[in-house]
Design a protein around this motif. Sequence first.
Motif, PDB file in Angstrom:
ATOM      1  N   VAL A 262       0.834  -1.203   0.000  1.00 28.48           N
ATOM      2  CA  VAL A 262       0.000   0.000   0.000  1.00 28.48           C
ATOM      3  C   VAL A 262       0.872   1.257   0.000  1.00 28.48           C
ATOM      4  O   VAL A 262       0.591   2.241  -0.708  1.00 28.48           O
ATOM      5  CB  VAL A 262      -0.957  -0.020   1.204  1.00 28.48           C
ATOM      6  CG1 VAL A 262      -1.651   1.333   1.348  1.00 28.48           C
ATOM      7  CG2 VAL A 262      -1.982  -1.118   1.051  1.00 28.48           C
ATOM      8  N   LYS A 263       1.962   1.248   0.773  1.00 28.47           N
ATOM      9  CA  LYS A 263       2.869   2.386   0.787  1.00 28.47           C
ATOM     10  C   LYS A 263       3.505   2.615  -0.581  1.00 28.47           C
ATOM     11  O   LYS A 263       3.625   3.762  -1.055  1.00 28.47           O
ATOM     12  CB  LYS A 263       3.960   2.170   1.840  1.00 28.47           C
ATOM     13  CG  LYS A 263       3.462   2.291   3.282  1.00 28.47           C
ATOM     14  CD  LYS A 263       4.620   2.134   4.253  1.00 28.47           C
ATOM     15  CE  LYS A 263       4.141   2.284   5.687  1.00 28.47           C
ATOM     16  NZ  LYS A 263       5.267   2.121   6.660  1.00 28.47           N
ATOM     17  N   GLN A 264       3.914   1.515  -1.231  1.00 26.41           N
ATOM     18  CA  GLN A 264       4.511   1.650  -2.565  1.00 26.41           C
ATOM     19  C   GLN A 264       3.502   2.227  -3.557  1.00 26.41           C
ATOM     20  O   GLN A 264       3.833   3.092  -4.379  1.00 26.41           O
ATOM     21  CB  GLN A 264       5.015   0.287  -3.049  1.00 26.41           C
ATOM     22  CG  GLN A 264       6.182  -0.264  -2.249  1.00 26.41           C
ATOM     23  CD  GLN A 264       7.434   0.583  -2.419  1.00 26.41           C
ATOM     24  OE1 GLN A 264       7.643   1.209  -3.441  1.00 26.41           O
ATOM     25  NE2 GLN A 264       8.275   0.591  -1.399  1.00 26.41           N
ATOM     26  N   GLN A 265       2.267   1.772  -3.472  1.00 24.41           N
ATOM     27  CA  GLN A 265       1.239   2.299  -4.367  1.00 24.41           C
ATOM     28  C   GLN A 265       0.980   3.783  -4.099  1.00 24.41           C
ATOM     29  O   GLN A 265       0.793   4.579  -5.034  1.00 24.41           O
ATOM     30  CB  GLN A 265      -0.061   1.495  -4.193  1.00 24.41           C
ATOM     31  CG  GLN A 265       0.034   0.048  -4.655  1.00 24.41           C
ATOM     32  CD  GLN A 265       0.263  -0.054  -6.150  1.00 24.41           C
ATOM     33  OE1 GLN A 265      -0.150   0.807  -6.916  1.00 24.41           O
ATOM     34  NE2 GLN A 265       0.917  -1.136  -6.568  1.00 24.41           N
ATOM     35  N   ASN A 266       1.002   4.191  -2.834  1.00 26.65           N
ATOM     36  CA  ASN A 266       0.821   5.604  -2.502  1.00 26.65           C
ATOM     37  C   ASN A 266       1.960   6.462  -3.053  1.00 26.65           C
ATOM     38  O   ASN A 266       1.743   7.565  -3.559  1.00 26.65           O
ATOM     39  CB  ASN A 266       0.712   5.785  -0.992  1.00 26.65           C
ATOM     40  CG  ASN A 266      -0.599   5.255  -0.443  1.00 26.65           C
ATOM     41  OD1 ASN A 266      -1.602   5.193  -1.153  1.00 26.65           O
ATOM     42  ND2 ASN A 266      -0.601   4.858   0.828  1.00 26.65           N
ATOM     43  N   LYS A 267       3.197   5.925  -2.964  1.00 20.99           N
ATOM     44  CA  LYS A 267       4.330   6.661  -3.520  1.00 20.99           C
ATOM     45  C   LYS A 267       4.200   6.820  -5.031  1.00 20.99           C
ATOM     46  O   LYS A 267       4.479   7.890  -5.590  1.00 20.99           O
ATOM     47  CB  LYS A 267       5.637   5.943  -3.175  1.00 20.99           C
ATOM     48  CG  LYS A 267       6.018   6.021  -1.707  1.00 20.99           C
ATOM     49  CD  LYS A 267       7.329   5.315  -1.448  1.00 20.99           C
ATOM     50  CE  LYS A 267       7.727   5.400   0.023  1.00 20.99           C
ATOM     51  NZ  LYS A 267       9.011   4.698   0.294  1.00 20.99           N
ATOM     52  N   LEU A 268       3.780   5.751  -5.702  1.00 24.44           N
ATOM     53  CA  LEU A 268       3.605   5.833  -7.155  1.00 24.44           C
ATOM     54  C   LEU A 268       2.515   6.849  -7.519  1.00 24.44           C
ATOM     55  O   LEU A 268       2.644   7.617  -8.469  1.00 24.44           O
ATOM     56  CB  LEU A 268       3.260   4.454  -7.716  1.00 24.44           C
ATOM     57  CG  LEU A 268       4.374   3.398  -7.650  1.00 24.44           C
ATOM     58  CD1 LEU A 268       3.848   2.048  -8.143  1.00 24.44           C
ATOM     59  CD2 LEU A 268       5.575   3.828  -8.474  1.00 24.44           C
ATOM     60  N   ILE A 269       1.427   6.844  -6.739  1.00 25.74           N
ATOM     61  CA  ILE A 269       0.343   7.788  -7.002  1.00 25.74           C
ATOM     62  C   ILE A 269       0.820   9.229  -6.781  1.00 25.74           C
ATOM     63  O   ILE A 269       0.528  10.130  -7.581  1.00 25.74           O
ATOM     64  CB  ILE A 269      -0.871   7.460  -6.113  1.00 25.74           C
ATOM     65  CG1 ILE A 269      -1.486   6.116  -6.544  1.00 25.74           C
ATOM     66  CG2 ILE A 269      -1.913   8.567  -6.196  1.00 25.74           C
ATOM     67  CD1 ILE A 269      -2.585   5.640  -5.635  1.00 25.74           C
TER      68      ILE A 269
ATOM     69  N   GLN B 244       1.046  12.196  -9.513  1.00 28.19           N
ATOM     70  CA  GLN B 244       0.383  13.479  -9.302  1.00 28.19           C
ATOM     71  C   GLN B 244       1.361  14.643  -9.465  1.00 28.19           C
ATOM     72  O   GLN B 244       1.027  15.677 -10.055  1.00 28.19           O
ATOM     73  CB  GLN B 244      -0.247  13.506  -7.911  1.00 28.19           C
ATOM     74  CG  GLN B 244      -1.474  12.610  -7.772  1.00 28.19           C
ATOM     75  CD  GLN B 244      -2.043  12.636  -6.371  1.00 28.19           C
ATOM     76  OE1 GLN B 244      -1.409  13.149  -5.436  1.00 28.19           O
ATOM     77  NE2 GLN B 244      -3.228  12.082  -6.197  1.00 28.19           N
ATOM     78  N   GLN B 245       2.598  14.484  -8.947  1.00 22.05           N
ATOM     79  CA  GLN B 245       3.597  15.538  -9.098  1.00 22.05           C
ATOM     80  C   GLN B 245       3.967  15.744 -10.566  1.00 22.05           C
ATOM     81  O   GLN B 245       4.096  16.886 -11.028  1.00 22.05           O
ATOM     82  CB  GLN B 245       4.843  15.199  -8.278  1.00 22.05           C
ATOM     83  CG  GLN B 245       4.627  15.256  -6.775  1.00 22.05           C
ATOM     84  CD  GLN B 245       5.861  14.839  -5.998  1.00 22.05           C
ATOM     85  OE1 GLN B 245       6.879  14.463  -6.602  1.00 22.05           O
ATOM     86  NE2 GLN B 245       5.788  14.903  -4.673  1.00 22.05           N
ATOM     87  N   SER B 246       4.132  14.633 -11.302  1.00 19.09           N
ATOM     88  CA  SER B 246       4.450  14.756 -12.730  1.00 19.09           C
ATOM     89  C   SER B 246       3.323  15.439 -13.481  1.00 19.09           C
ATOM     90  O   SER B 246       3.552  16.298 -14.342  1.00 19.09           O
ATOM     91  CB  SER B 246       4.723  13.368 -13.318  1.00 19.09           C
ATOM     92  OG  SER B 246       5.815  12.746 -12.668  1.00 19.09           O
TER      93      SER B 246
END
Length: 227
Positions: free
Chosen positions: A51-58, A62-64
Amino acid sequence: MIDRQALAKKLLDYLQTAPEPPAYLGEAPELLPTFDPYQMVGESIALRHEVKQQNKLIQSAQQSLQQALDLERSRNEQLQAATTKGNDDRGLCKDLLSVMDDLDRAIAHNQGQIATAQHPKLQEVSVWRKLFFGQPQPILDLALIAALTSNQAGVEIIRRSLLAILRQRQITPIISLGQPFDPECMYAISQQTSDSIPASHVMQEVVCGYRIGDQILREAQVIVASK
């Protein structure tokens, strides 16, 4: 009369009889799986990590996306600013062209005045002066010619300076006099017959035209020769 003893016996038999299992439960499993708390904790930790990895990817996505939106917004603002500046520059250039037209008219007027002043004038003399000194010699108004010539030189200097400013902005005059009539850059205000200029050629330029780069900033107003 109601047999109370029979009813009590039926109720007692019903309460003592075990109920049948419902049909949707199916057959009972032969062996229940053993509960492993360590496995549950490990799976919980792995799920939390995922879940943490998915949050980082999201968050990265979003930043990109935000950076792309900011860049596109900046480009749109620059494009709008360039368009506004281009319109303002065109308006300013057209105002400068009006000043250039006034200078051209002033130069043409001065040339006419100089030509008139250079025309010989006869002295007004009496009959006795004619008898003793002969015919009067033609004279020129030298002071007026000098003043007009000086004024003409000053106007031409201003015109050259303004023309240099226009050329810095890629604005150049359209050469039309003696050229074939081109409807893309010329506007014919009238036609006149001429023996010295071929038909459909410009015999007189009333208002000079100008280009800005490869585009027409203002059409030349001309008089076209006809047969």
